[in-house]
Enzyme design. Structure first.
Site, PDB file in Angstrom:
ATOM      1  N   LEU A 382      26.148  39.975  36.578  1.00 12.79           N
ATOM      2  CA  LEU A 382      25.976  38.801  36.536  1.00 12.79           C
ATOM      3  C   LEU A 382      26.050  38.399  38.123  1.00 12.79           C
ATOM      4  O   LEU A 382      25.625  37.276  38.559  1.00 12.79           O
ATOM      5  CB  LEU A 382      26.989  37.845  35.739  1.00 12.79           C
ATOM      6  CG  LEU A 382      26.793  38.097  34.071  1.00 12.79           C
ATOM      7  CD1 LEU A 382      28.034  37.523  33.637  1.00 12.79           C
ATOM      8  CD2 LEU A 382      25.381  37.629  33.787  1.00 12.79           C
ATOM      9  N   GLN A 384      28.322  39.639  42.004  1.00 11.62           N
ATOM     10  CA  GLN A 384      29.079  40.468  42.985  1.00 11.62           C
ATOM     11  C   GLN A 384      29.691  39.876  44.167  1.00 11.62           C
ATOM     12  O   GLN A 384      28.986  39.140  44.699  1.00 11.62           O
ATOM     13  CB  GLN A 384      28.059  41.576  43.348  1.00 11.62           C
ATOM     14  CG  GLN A 384      28.694  42.649  44.099  1.00 11.62           C
ATOM     15  CD  GLN A 384      28.036  43.979  44.235  1.00 11.62           C
ATOM     16  OE1 GLN A 384      26.762  43.953  44.076  1.00 11.62           O
ATOM     17  NE2 GLN A 384      28.655  44.989  44.596  1.00 11.62           N
ATOM     18  N   GLY A 385      30.636  40.602  44.380  1.00 10.16           N
ATOM     19  CA  GLY A 385      31.387  40.025  45.707  1.00 10.16           C
ATOM     20  C   GLY A 385      32.380  40.764  46.108  1.00 10.16           C
ATOM     21  O   GLY A 385      32.794  41.917  45.507  1.00 10.16           O
ATOM     22  N   GLY A 386      33.257  40.218  47.214  1.00 16.89           N
ATOM     23  CA  GLY A 386      34.147  41.220  47.762  1.00 16.89           C
ATOM     24  C   GLY A 386      35.561  41.515  46.669  1.00 16.89           C
ATOM     25  O   GLY A 386      35.900  42.461  46.796  1.00 16.89           O
ATOM     26  N   GLY A 388      34.824  42.365  43.483  1.00 14.72           N
ATOM     27  CA  GLY A 388      34.343  43.045  42.448  1.00 14.72           C
ATOM     28  C   GLY A 388      33.177  42.528  42.076  1.00 14.72           C
ATOM     29  O   GLY A 388      32.263  41.660  42.507  1.00 14.72           O
ATOM     30  N   VAL A 390      30.905  41.398  38.433  1.00 15.36           N
ATOM     31  CA  VAL A 390      30.959  40.407  36.921  1.00 15.36           C
ATOM     32  C   VAL A 390      29.632  41.053  36.125  1.00 15.36           C
ATOM     33  O   VAL A 390      28.616  40.951  36.613  1.00 15.36           O
ATOM     34  CB  VAL A 390      31.148  38.910  37.035  1.00 15.36           C
ATOM     35  CG1 VAL A 390      31.137  38.451  35.755  1.00 15.36           C
ATOM     36  CG2 VAL A 390      32.098  38.511  38.045  1.00 15.36           C
ATOM     37  N   LYS A 405      34.838  40.991  34.316  1.00 19.65           N
ATOM     38  CA  LYS A 405      35.037  40.875  35.827  1.00 19.65           C
ATOM     39  C   LYS A 405      35.810  42.367  36.262  1.00 19.65           C
ATOM     40  O   LYS A 405      36.644  42.638  35.911  1.00 19.65           O
ATOM     41  CB  LYS A 405      35.773  39.714  36.403  1.00 19.65           C
ATOM     42  CG  LYS A 405      35.896  39.924  37.666  1.00 19.65           C
ATOM     43  CD  LYS A 405      36.446  38.208  38.194  1.00 19.65           C
ATOM     44  CE  LYS A 405      36.875  38.060  39.448  1.00 19.65           C
ATOM     45  NZ  LYS A 405      36.944  36.695  39.916  1.00 19.65           N
ATOM     46  N   ASP A 505      38.659  25.613  45.364  1.00 21.95           N
ATOM     47  CA  ASP A 505      37.373  25.983  45.775  1.00 21.95           C
ATOM     48  C   ASP A 505      36.320  25.498  44.909  1.00 21.95           C
ATOM     49  O   ASP A 505      35.554  26.206  44.300  1.00 21.95           O
ATOM     50  CB  ASP A 505      37.320  27.700  45.444  1.00 21.95           C
ATOM     51  CG  ASP A 505      36.292  28.190  46.461  1.00 21.95           C
ATOM     52  OD1 ASP A 505      35.582  27.606  47.329  1.00 21.95           O
ATOM     53  OD2 ASP A 505      35.737  29.315  46.104  1.00 21.95           O
TER      54      ASP A 505
END
Ligand SMILES: *[C@@H]1O[C@H](CO)[C@@H](O)[C@H](O)[C@H]1NC(C)=O
Ligand SMILES: *[C@@H]1O[C@H](CO)[C@@H](O)[C@H](O)[C@H]1NC(C)=O
Ligand SMILES: *[C@@H]1O[C@H](CO)[C@@H](O)[C@H](O)[C@H]1NC(C)=O
Length: 705
Positions: A382, A384-386, A388, A390, A405, A505
């Site tokens: 679903l 992605q990022g630093g 990890g 999802v 996640k 955020d």
């Protein structure tokens, strides 16, 4: 038997928490607790300490940081103009180029060591410079990156002194100064008129290297930019300097060369002040050049503050920039666990009890999640990022759709993120927050399981997707529903939950939509947000939007407050109504907010409403939300409405506060500081969910960084 130290006492006395390894049945939770307890005392620094990241430039007057002079100390004859730090005067205005020196320093000093840690702070800094030869004359004298005990410029530091020292002070140990110079005039102690050097307390470099051999000319005819990287390894006590040419200042920064041009051992602790200022100095002499810094990044270790005066009753959470829900909640978990641990001491029993505590999430079996996500199939991704990735999953037993996640392998920071989410989100209960269903920890893999949000994140519904031909636009009715949902969620975090929580955020990509298009605020959006990397703090530079959600005072206080959340909420209001991202440039305006403010002044505010709604909206509501968006974006934190009032304004029961025709100026320091929440120090960010949650007002921060 291990004996671990943990500062968890209310009364400021360290608690000794004896801990004996329980049976295998409780291995996973034990591992987590052990990591937590180990963090402050026994793990090596490299694993624990986080860095804070500063990304600056181009230095435009419309710079979103607010007044640049509140971030930098600009010591004449330095100025900031034409998008750059002009360390000596640029061509603007009627100036003499000869015999100038100047400094521009970052206002806040950095702490370079901490007696609790063996290693010194490490830092990486990089900057883009242009050393311009005026009228094809002979350039002079040079520019330097400096670490100094104060920002102030020594008198008569022009000419060969580069704004570093002067005839009286040069070479004196008490200068406590280290610099990397780019020198364009040959003194009798210099190798040539085109060299880079490491200077300690003096303009006579300890090491210097001619750049001519490398085909680099500091100040050639024509316009050439250079990128310089200065890396300091606080553990090995080594400084490495790299340099490369860059043709276009607006192009992405060129790749860092493999080899440093200059490398030297350097024990900063024996040379500079513990709290030192970072910045640039430069000078001209009889010959002159323009010394411009166009971009500047620093990432530097942050030492956690001493944990004292903690009050574990009040817990505040937040993140000023970049990363959503954060570390503090770990404290809750640890506290609970430790308390529980003390209350009774037969391990397997306790662990069992812990797992069934009302606030504690369900532990999933790894196999179950693996199966649910079809072995973490990329097709189920679903986001992605630093942090990890999802994945979407379907729990085999109850056919329930979930979002899983998976935290990245980079161990320590993942553990922090994992634990913070685990303990914070799980304790919050609100229909407008994404629910955490459980967790899993196996062989170093950390997983969190959330409710699945079939409609993804808000940004997908209000902004045109690049490359997509389908223009799906959220109806006005749904937009209004989303806005009120987010307002309820925030009001809950700020005022209704038993601990004060700051989201830190807020942005469209962190607002998830359930099957009925109810807004659900979540950290789950994080994975989405990181795919959309430009909205993280580390990316602040250049792209205005990266900061469109961040309240101006955050850059000064480094503190997340309810007011800064309200600022972020204001940005969300405007983007939802206008269908534009905060950093959209419209007409002459650099930012969405400035354009909307202009329309408001011109009494044409409805022109800001997303044209894709084709007038299918409620005029009175649109006007209300736009004005509320402006009110929330007030540059002065104390002037922003509070969430309680915002909820009422959105529901229509209270009128929108007066919005002045011109956007007020950002004033710093704030006149009435007392009005602010001031609970969280959050200068750090970057891809780490790092920040120091140090308490300054009796609230608690827990920091294991
Ligand atoms: C700059 O300083 C030099 C001596 O260091 C002097 O000869 C020269 O006249 C000065 N130039 C100006 C414009 O003051
Ligand atoms: C500063 O950091 C940003 C974001 O990481 C990066 O895009 C940019 O190239 C960096 N600039 C310099 C001068 O290294
Ligand atoms: C170095 O500077 C200190 C402080 O300004 C001063 O007391 C000392 O005399 C200086 N030493 C020399 C050798 O000039």
């Amino acid at each position: 038997m291990l004996s671990l130290q943990c500062n968890l006492s209310r009364h400021n006395k360290p608690n000794m928490v004896p801990w004996s390894s329980p049976a295998t049945t409780t291995a996973s939770i034990t591992a987590i607790i052990a990591i937590l307890l180990l963090l402050p005392a026994t793990t090596s620094q490299a694993q624990i300490l986080k860095s804070e990241e500063h990304v600056y430039g181009p230095f435009n007057s419309s710079y979103v940081y607010g007044n640049l002079n509140t971030i930098f100390s600009v010591i004449p004859s330095a100025t900031i103009n034409q998008g750059a730090l002009q360390i000596t005067p640029d061509s603007a205005g009627n100036i003499t180029y000869q015999n100038n020196s100047g400094r521009i320093f970052y206002k806040k000093p950095f702490k370079l060591w901490d007696d609790r840690y063996a290693a010194l702070a490490s830092f990486n800094t990089s900057f883009l410079i242009n050393v311009y030869r005026v009228n094809n004359g002979t350039p002079g004298e040079g520019i330097a990156f400096v670490i100094a005990p104060s920002e102030s410029l020594p008198p008569n530091s022009y000419g060969q002194y580069l704004g570093l020292t002067n005839a009286a002070t040069d070479g004196n140990r008490t200068n406590n100064l280290v610099a990397v110079e780019l020198d364009t005039v040959k003194q009798d102690f210099d190798p040539d008129d085109n060299h880079i050097g490491l200077n300690i307390n003096s303009v006579r470099s300890n090491v210097s290297v001619s750049l001519s051999k490398l085909g680099i000319q500091i100040s050639p005819n024509g316009t050439v930019f250079h990128v310089i990287w200065v890396d300091y390894d606080g553990e090995r006590k080594v400084i490495d300097v790299y340099i490369a040419d860059q043709d276009d200042k607006d192009a992405p920064i060129v790749a860092k060369p493999k080899k440093p041009v200059l490398s030297s051992s350097l024990d900063l602790k024996s040379l500079v002040n513990q709290e030192s200022y970072f910045g640039f100095s430069a000078s001209t002499g009889i010959t002159y050049q323009l010394n411009c810094v166009l971009r500047w990044n620093i990432s530097i270790t942050v030492f956690p503050e001493n944990k004292s005066n903690k009050d574990w009753n009040a817990i505040t959470i937040g993140l000023c920039v970049g990363v959503p829900l954060v570390l503090i909640g770990i404290g809750v978990l640890v506290y609970l666990l430790v308390k529980k641990k003390k209350a009774s001491s037969s391990d397997p029993q306790i662990m069992g009890t812990l797992k069934s505590l009302p606030g504690t999430p369900k532990e999933f079996r790894y196999q179950e999640l693996k199966k649910a996500t079809n072995n973490f199939d990329a097709k189920n991704k679903l986001g992605q990022g630093g942090y990890g990735v999802v994945y979407k999953g379907i729990l085999p037993n109850d056919k329930l759709e979930v979002a899983v996640k998976m935290f990245s392998r980079d161990k320590m920071k993942s553990t922090d993120d994992f634990l913070s989410e685990l303990s914070i989100i799980n304790r919050l209960r609100h229909r407008h927050l994404v629910r955490l269903l459980g967790w899993c920890h196996k062989n170093g893999t950390l997983l969190l399981v959330y409710e699945y949000m079939p409609n993804g994140s808000l940004d997908n519904h209000i902004f045109c997707k690049e490359g997509s031909t389908i223009e799906t636009t959220l109806s006005w009715h749904l937009r209004y529903k989303v806005i009120s949902g987010v307002a309820y969620a925030l009001n809950y975090l700020h005022n209704e939950y038993d601990q004060k929580v700051i989201h830190r955020d807020l942005k469209a990509s962190n607002i998830m939509l359930d099957s009925d298009f109810n807004a659900r605020l979540g950290d789950f959006g994080l994975a989405r947000a990181i795919e959309n990397e430009k909205t993280s703090y580390a990316e602040l530079e250049g792209v205005h939007g990266t900061m469109g959600y961040i309240a101006p005072e955050c850059f000064h206080t480094g503190k997340a407050t309810r007011e800064s959340d309200v600022y972020g909420f204001g940005a969300v209001l405007l983007e939802v109504v206008c269908g534009l991202r905060p950093w959209t440039k419209i007409e002459a305006y650099q930012l969405l907010i400035d354009w909307v403010w202009y329309l408001h002044r011109e009494k044409r505010i409805l022109e800001a409403v997303d044209p894709r709604l084709e007038n299918n909206y409620v005029i009175e509501e649109a006007e209300r939300i736009l004005k509320l968006g402006l009110a929330c974006s007030h540059p002065i934190a104390s002037e922003r409405p509070k969430m309680q009032a915002i909820v009422q304004i959105i529901s229509g029961s209270v009128p929108v506060p007066h919005v002045p025709p011109f956007k007020p100026s950002f004033v710093w320091p704030a006149l009435d500081f007392g009005i602010f929440d001031s609970e969280i120090t959050a200068t750090s960010t970057s891809e780490y969910s790092a920040f120091n949650t140090q308490s300054s007002s009796g609230h608690v921060g827990l920091s294991h960084v």
